[in-house]
Design an enzyme around this catalytic site. Sequence first.
Site, PDB file in Angstrom:
ATOM      1  N   GLN A 124       6.065  -6.128   8.320  1.00  0.00           N
ATOM      2  CA  GLN A 124       5.311  -6.770   7.231  1.00  0.00           C
ATOM      3  C   GLN A 124       6.074  -6.707   5.912  1.00  0.00           C
ATOM      4  OE1 GLN A 124       1.531  -4.814   7.125  1.00  0.00           O
ATOM      5  NE2 GLN A 124       0.587  -6.363   8.414  1.00  0.00           N
TER       6      GLN A 124
ATOM      7  N   GLU B  34     -15.014   3.473  12.492  1.00  0.00           N
ATOM      8  CA  GLU B  34     -13.841   2.968  11.788  1.00  0.00           C
ATOM      9  C   GLU B  34     -12.757   2.522  12.769  1.00  0.00           C
ATOM     10  OE1 GLU B  34     -10.745   4.537   8.425  1.00  0.00           O
ATOM     11  OE2 GLU B  34     -12.533   5.724   8.809  1.00  0.00           O
ATOM     12  N   MET B  35     -12.573   3.320  13.828  1.00  0.00           N
ATOM     13  CA  MET B  35     -11.557   3.009  14.843  1.00  0.00           C
ATOM     14  C   MET B  35     -11.852   1.660  15.494  1.00  0.00           C
ATOM     15  SD  MET B  35      -8.953   3.914  16.738  1.00  0.00           S
ATOM     16  CE  MET B  35      -8.540   5.509  17.374  1.00  0.00           C
TER      17      MET B  35
ATOM     18  N   CYS C 226       0.831  -1.211   0.000  1.00  0.00           N
ATOM     19  CA  CYS C 226       0.000   0.000   0.000  1.00  0.00           C
ATOM     20  C   CYS C 226       0.866   1.263   0.000  1.00  0.00           C
ATOM     21  CB  CYS C 226      -0.968  -0.013   1.171  1.00  0.00           C
ATOM     22  SG  CYS C 226      -0.170  -0.286   2.733  1.00  0.00           S
ATOM     23  N   ASN C 227       2.142   1.109   0.320  1.00  0.00           N
ATOM     24  CA  ASN C 227       3.004   2.289   0.375  1.00  0.00           C
ATOM     25  C   ASN C 227       3.974   2.410  -0.791  1.00  0.00           C
ATOM     26  OD1 ASN C 227       1.993   3.295   2.780  1.00  0.00           O
ATOM     27  ND2 ASN C 227       3.247   1.906   3.989  1.00  0.00           N
ATOM     28  N   ARG C 228       4.075   1.384  -1.615  1.00  0.00           N
ATOM     29  CA  ARG C 228       5.051   1.455  -2.715  1.00  0.00           C
ATOM     30  C   ARG C 228       4.704   0.504  -3.860  1.00  0.00           C
ATOM     31  NH1 ARG C 228       9.910   1.597  -0.833  1.00  0.00           N
ATOM     32  NH2 ARG C 228       9.238   1.833   1.328  1.00  0.00           N
TER      33      ARG C 228
ATOM     34  N   GLY D 190     -19.537   1.061  20.333  1.00  0.00           N
ATOM     35  CA  GLY D 190     -19.362   1.954  19.189  1.00  0.00           C
ATOM     36  C   GLY D 190     -18.993   1.099  17.990  1.00  0.00           C
ATOM     37  N   ALA D 191     -19.332   1.591  16.799  1.00  0.00           N
ATOM     38  CA  ALA D 191     -19.094   0.739  15.623  1.00  0.00           C
ATOM     39  C   ALA D 191     -18.429   1.524  14.495  1.00  0.00           C
ATOM     40  CB  ALA D 191     -20.419   0.136  15.167  1.00  0.00           C
TER      41      ALA D 191
ATOM     42  N   GLU E 233       8.942  -1.500  10.453  1.00  0.00           N
ATOM     43  CA  GLU E 233       7.734  -2.357  10.423  1.00  0.00           C
ATOM     44  C   GLU E 233       8.097  -3.712   9.826  1.00  0.00           C
ATOM     45  OE1 GLU E 233       5.380  -3.108   7.710  1.00  0.00           O
ATOM     46  OE2 GLU E 233       5.999  -1.805   6.082  1.00  0.00           O
TER      47      GLU E 233
END
Lengths: 275, 424
Positions: B117, B193-194, B49-51, B190-191, B115
């Site tokens: 991954q 995005e977080m 997703c970053n490159r 609560g539902a 990171e």
Amino acid sequence: MTVSPLQGITHACFGLSYLLALGLELARLARPSKGLRIGSLIAGAAGLFAHTTFIAYHRPTPAEPYGSFLYLAWVLALFYFCGSIQKDARNAWAVFVLPVVIALVGLSLLLTRETETPVDVPAWASGDRFWGPVHGILILAASIGVSIGFLASLMYLVQARRIKNRVNPSRGTRLLNLESLERMNRHAVNWSFPLLTAGLLVGTLLLRTESAENLLSVKVLSTAGLWVVFLVLLYLRYATSVPARRLAALSIIAFGLLLIALIASHPFIAGGGSG
Amino acid sequence: MNLRAIGCNVSSAPVGLREKLAFDEAKTRFALAELTARYGVEAAILGTCNRVELYLARPETGAPVHAPLVAEFLAELHGVGSESIQPHLYEHADAEAVRHLFRVAGGLDSVVLGEDQIAAQVKTAFEAAQKFEAAGSLLNALFPAALRASKRIRTETGLAAGQVSVASAAIAYLREIFETFTDKTVLVIGAGEMAQLTLTHLKELEPAGILVTNRTAEKAESLAAESGGRAVPWDQLDDALAKADIVLSTTGAPEFIVPYRRFKEKVRPKRGRRKMVVFDMAVPRDFDPRIDDADRVSIFNVDDLNRVRDQQLAERRTHVGAAEAIVAAEVSKFVQDWNRRKDGPVIGKLTDEVDRIRETVLEPLLAKLNGKLTDADKAYIEGAFRLFQSRLLHGPIAALRDSGGEPHGVTLREALMKLFGLKG
């Protein structure tokens, strides 16, 4: 007749080995290193070997304070070593257990000198070569549980404080999680209480003919106090929902009483076999 | 070495462009086949997703592939104008391309420093290149070396240590408190995005059950269905709290949804001594902080978790120097090994050729002197010739080996081949 080299093993051999293992563990806390861990394990193993050999050779009676501390230290050293060689062993394990082991070895050494002079054997104890050691072994087994409960409680309080202060989990001294420590403490208390109760019952039977002065000795009173603390611990654990840290504090008090009870001169010395 | 690393990342291209250049498996397969067929290159595609990066290797004698060509290729593949791609592409050549991949694999080029991954993603890119037969001798050596460098960085430095996301910090705290999770119940209040995001991480712990509650029942049901949990009506919050071991609260309520008194009277008596960990991610907070008794209930708010993340990132930054040193050492080793491997056949041919010449001189000589020499004499003469040969070749071979990674290395190799009449 040749002198066995095992005869040369003294308290200093295993006491200093444990001390070295502790020093290496502390160094490892400051600067994690595989070499220090291996060094610490080797020193610990050497200490445990010397300790085991010493006990096997001298066969001290658990009915004496000297022997009680030596056996207790040995069980805790085993506890330390098994915990430390586990793959996921946390750093702080040895740092908590080893000081207790070293202190117990030290107390044992101290009490050796004190008991070198012959002790007057109470009349009621002479000839009783069975119940004295039974009492000693039961109290010793309970003491192991009390000591493990103490260590678990101490670690619990430190860990709870770390969490309260929101210490970064990947920084500083690493400890077992609260749930494991609480379980360890619970099992220790659950196992110790029946052993302690049985040991006290045997002791009470042996003391029934004693004078009021003996019944009010530090040894008897602190052991009875220990039993009461355990009773309170069990009540609080199973009949109430007091916070676990209060139970941990009580377990620490129980260990203090245990030390007093073991240090106090034991009334069953003459009745003790090798255990 | 004729290697290029061409691509874009989070620093060079906006997310809109990176999205358009994303590779799925079908596109990867097609692109690798096209790259090898059209340009005669070895190829690997690293898409995260970053490159989006292409690693392209050609034979030494071929012209290198440059960014404009890659921009055109990507434009054609993804249906985007090449002029909108090219300004965002970077290009690293040869040893610099090796260094770039090693830094990427080691997490030194990641948005979140260190990171972990990315190493798996580099491995996946390599496996795809192998699977679709796009990897040749250079990439087959390069990617395993990159993964080795990555492993060294992770094991020998603290670059990948600790928790650098709010969710991982939360999980690290949970592991300080709980021994097992398969007997624990997670409650999500609560539902949004977080909640969704953090729940993804909490699910990795494999809890016994997940309860979701929200003022809007449909949202709770939707998140519960997504997460394999059970929706709980909002008015049963107290019962859900009594059952829960781990609570994740992310509502947008303007005041406490669980005030101290409510918890003390309606929840605590039902919980006994069971521990509860609350992650109150809401601002303003959902739980009254007085509920935290530092024993049975621990409440972590968003600041607590952010602090851990920030501390850890700062800690990781202190290990960048050591990680860069590992990259430099591994790059140097790789380049030297590669050049040695490439020089090996030349050295072999050179030695064979001089062996042949030695034999052609030595054999007639020994034949002429036949009967006049003892076996010891013959051995002495043969040894002398071998010594002469090895001393003669020592200089050129050492010079060729020492030129590994230097620009004149290729020229030197060609010169040797020409001087000794070696055939390529």
